[in-house]
Structure formats: structure tokens, C-alpha cells
Design a protein around this motif. Structure first.
Motif, short mmCIF file in Angstrom:
data_model
loop_
_atom_site.label_atom_id
_atom_site.label_comp_id
_atom_site.label_asym_id
_atom_site.label_seq_id
_atom_site.Cartn_x
_atom_site.Cartn_y
_atom_site.Cartn_z
N GLU A 136 0.82 -1.13 0.13
CA GLU A 136 -0.12 -0.14 0.12
C GLU A 136 0.77 1.33 0.01
O GLU A 136 0.35 2.23 -0.62
CB GLU A 136 -0.87 -0.06 1.30
CG GLU A 136 -1.98 -1.10 1.26
CD GLU A 136 -3.09 -1.00 2.30
OE1 GLU A 136 -2.65 -0.49 3.27
OE2 GLU A 136 -3.90 -1.52 2.22
N GLY A 138 3.42 1.42 -1.53
CA GLY A 138 4.28 1.38 -3.02
C GLY A 138 5.69 1.20 -2.78
O GLY A 138 6.35 1.34 -3.63
N SER A 141 6.69 -4.15 -4.91
CA SER A 141 6.00 -4.36 -5.99
C SER A 141 6.12 -6.04 -6.24
O SER A 141 7.07 -6.54 -5.93
CB SER A 141 6.52 -3.77 -7.27
OG SER A 141 6.02 -4.17 -8.23
#
Length: 382
Positions: A136, A138, A141
Motif C-alpha cells: 500500500e 508502494g 511491487s
């Protein structure tokens, strides 16, 4: 069968030799070749302490492209302790390969984890909550993840993490391979597999009992007000080194305190203790400076300590899966262990359910014939 016949590189074989592994366990024989050469997803059922981590770690080390500085594999574990343990095991098996492994879990600052992720990590080992936190933010990934490993899937279910697992899975590519490892395979795990796994096969190592073969399993029928005295008589056995399981955090604190007043080398381990404090306690326990660990199921999840002689269920486990995981702390790596369960007279149906589902036979032990050295101090169990 030897490790040489499983398709591993010389680098991995050297790492295995340095670890002192002489021959692969049953789960390693089944999983390593499939993960190296196949393309199916896998559900692996095997007892605790049978080498499941190396079963997926060794192939991952072979398959990771160390030149690509992104997360290519993620391992989800139910607890912080297990995340640390699995990450350490993968590192110990990577040999000369420059593969970066990072454990991510709550209870520690997130800043250092973010900095490490930015430098480039190949394998992330994490707990569901902290993995979601990174996604959340970022900072993590999963677009490049080719291998998704779910470790101790049944405990994930027990601890209410299935929705979190599904949430993480939705952030991964359809092209990934998924491996689930579990000591038991409840129906809910199979439902999850049907939803998120492609062509998968189930590898069941044990045909009969789900409990470790080298664990002697016994129980005492004992009223709650007599449990403490009986426990002390068992702790007085020569070279006792084990875990006493309680149902609640409060019970671990109270029991450990009572045992300390009796002079026992003991500490409580529960979710209220800060992460650094838990790590210090576990390190002292691993070194044998603490001989008795009083713990809840959640706090003790993932504890891998060699040569434990006993597991004592001071409180009867809530379900058969918890029983299997608890007693799997002993009887490992060819060493014998003893699992002792205290059962109140009205808890007999729960004990029978554990025996039926886990496919075990737990022998009733009459007191004080087996533990009679302190019988002048202990009232007859009734």
C-alpha cells in the motif's frame, strides 16, 4: 536417494554439505525436482520439522536471476519469528550466489525495510500485515514475482489471515507458480487452492499419523487446580528442556511467575512482549540459558529449537491442527521427544476429536506411577 540426484547445482550441493545434510527428507525428494523442472503449482503436506524450508529454498536459489534486482519470490509466514527463521535458512543455503533475502514483519521500524527494498531484493519473506503495508505504501511491487510460497497455510487459516493472503495474491502476476506448505490440509485450504492455483498437485508425505513419529504422546486427566503441582513434577525430570503451552497471554505470565518463585529457569513468551524482547528470550532459550518456555500458540509459532525434550500442553489445544503444530516442536532431526497433555475430566471429547482428526493415539498415564519423585508434594490427581 541423494541430493546429487535431485538436479541441484554444485553450488547448492556444497551449501547442503556445509549444513551437514546427508540425504534429503521425503518432502525434499518430492518438491525439489518438481519445482526445478515442472510448471505445476504444489500443495505439500508434511509434519513440522521435516525440512520444508529447504524443500522450496534450494530450488528458489537455483531459479532466481541474481542480475534482475527485483522481487522474484515471496514467502508468506504466519509469524515474525518464522519469517526471520525462514530468511536465515534461505541465506544459509545460497552458497556463492548473490541473492538478497529480506524478512519484513511488524514490531520493528519500517524505514530500514524500505531502504533495503530500494537497494534491490530477490526474495522477500514476510508476515501478511507488513507485506500489505509495503504494498500500500508502494515500497513493495509483486509484479515480477514468479514464485509465491505460503508457509504453514493451516496456521494462516487458524490465525485469520486468509483474507490477507487473497489480498496479496491479487497483486501478483497470473504467470507465477504457487506453493503451499502445511502440516494439515483443511477443506478451507483446498478451497483457496481451487480459487488461486492453476494445475496443482497435492504431495502428502505422511500416510497415517500427522504427528512426528519420534514423539511419545501421553496425557493425564487432571483437574485445573492440580495442574501446577503435576507440571512441577514433570519439570523436575533430568535435563528437561521444553515448551509449556497455555491458551492465553495472561496464563503464560502467571504460570511463568509461579514457576520462577519455585526456582525454575523459565520465561513467558506472548504477543504482549515487544519484538526485541521476544527475540532476546528466544535467543536465550536456543542457547539453553532458559530451560522452560511458557508460550501461547501464536507466540511459539515458528520456534525451531534443537533438542527439545518435551512439549507440555498445560491447556488442551483448541483443535487438532494446533495439537499437531505444538508437539512438532520436539521429536525433530532423529531425536526422540515427549508430548504431554493435561486434560480436564470434561475435556475428554476434545481429546478424542484430536486423536481422530490427527490420526494419533495418545496414551493415558496414571499419576503418580510415572512421575512419583515428588509425590509427597503433590496431591493425587482426581
Amino acid at each position: 536417494m541423494s541430493f546429487e540426484k535431485l538436479g541441484l547445482s554444485e553450488n547448492s550441493l556444497n551449501a547442503v554439505r556445509r549444513k551437514g545434510f546427508e540425504k534429503p527428507t521425503d518432502i525434499q525428494k518430492e518438491v525439489i525436482p518438481r519445482l526445478l523442472r515442472g510448471d505445476n503449482d504444489i500443495i505439500g503436506q508434511s509434519q513440522t520439522g521435516t525440512g520444508k524450508t529447504a524443500a522450496f529454498a534450494l530450488p528458489l536459489i537455483e531459479l532466481i536471476d541474481e542480475e534482475i534486482k527485483e522481487v522474484q519470490a515471496i514467502v508468506i509466514t504466519p509469524t515474525r519469528e518464522l519469517a526471520i527463521q525462514v530468511a536465515d535458512e534461505i541465506r544459509s543455503l545460497r552458497g556463492k550466489r548473490r541473492i538478497n533475502v529480506l524478512p519484513v514483519y511488524g514490531g520493528q521500524p519500517i524505514g530500514p525495510q524500505i531502504r533495503n527494498l530500494r537497494r534491490g531484493v530477490h526474495i522477500v519473506v514476510g508476515t501478511p500485515g507488513r507485506v500489505i503495508d509495503h504494498i500500500e505504501r508502494g515500497t513493495l511491487s509483486l509484479d515480477g514475482v514468479s514464485y509465491f510460497i505460503l508457509d504453514e497455510a493451516d496456521r494462516m487459516l487458524d490465525m485469520g489471515f486468509i483474507e490477507d493472503i487473497e489480498r496479496i495474491l491479487r497483486h501478483t502476476s497470473e504467470e507465477k507458480r504457487v506453493l503451499m506448505f502445511s502440516a494439515t490440509i483443511p477443506r478451507e485450504i483446498l478451497r483457496l487452492a481451487r480459487r488461486y492455483l492453476k494445475d496443482y498437485e497435492v504431495i502428502r508425505i505422511q500416510d497415517r499419523s500427522l504427528a512426528p513419529e519420534l514423539v511419545e504422546q501421553i496425557y493425564f486427566e487432571v483437574r485445573p487446580n492440580k495442574r501446577f503441582s503435576l507440571l512441577c513434577s514433570i519439570l523436575d525430570e533430568k535435563d528437561f528442556y521444553g515448551i509449556v503451552f497455555c491458551q492465553t497471554k495472561r496464563e503464560t505470565r502467571e504460570l511463568a511467575s509461579k514457576l520462577k518463585t519455585k526456582g525454575y529457569s523459565v520465561e513467558a513468551l506472548n504477543g504482549d512482549i515487544p519484538q526485541k524482547g521476544r527475540e532476546r528470550i528466544l535467543e536465550r532459550f536456543r542457547k539453553g540459558k532458559i530451560r522452560v518456555l511458557v508460550a501461547t500458540d501464536v507466540a511459539a509459532r515458528g520456534i525451531d529449537v534443537k533438542d527439545l525434550t518435551h512439549v507440555i500442553n498445560y491447556s488442551i489445544p483448541q483443535n487438532p491442527e494446533a495439537y499437531v503444530h505444538r508437539i512438532g516442536r520436539t521429536g525433530r532431526e532423529g531425536k526422540r521427544g515427549k508430548a504431554i497433555t493435561f486434560v480436564a475430566p470434561w475435556e475428554s471429547p476434545k481429546l478424542r476429536d484430536i486423536e481422530r482428526v490427527a490420526r494419533v493415539k495418545i496414551k493415558e498415564m496414571a499419576y503418580p506411577t510415572e512421575y512419583g519423585r515428588r509425590k509427597r508434594d503433590i496431591p493425587m490427581v482426581s
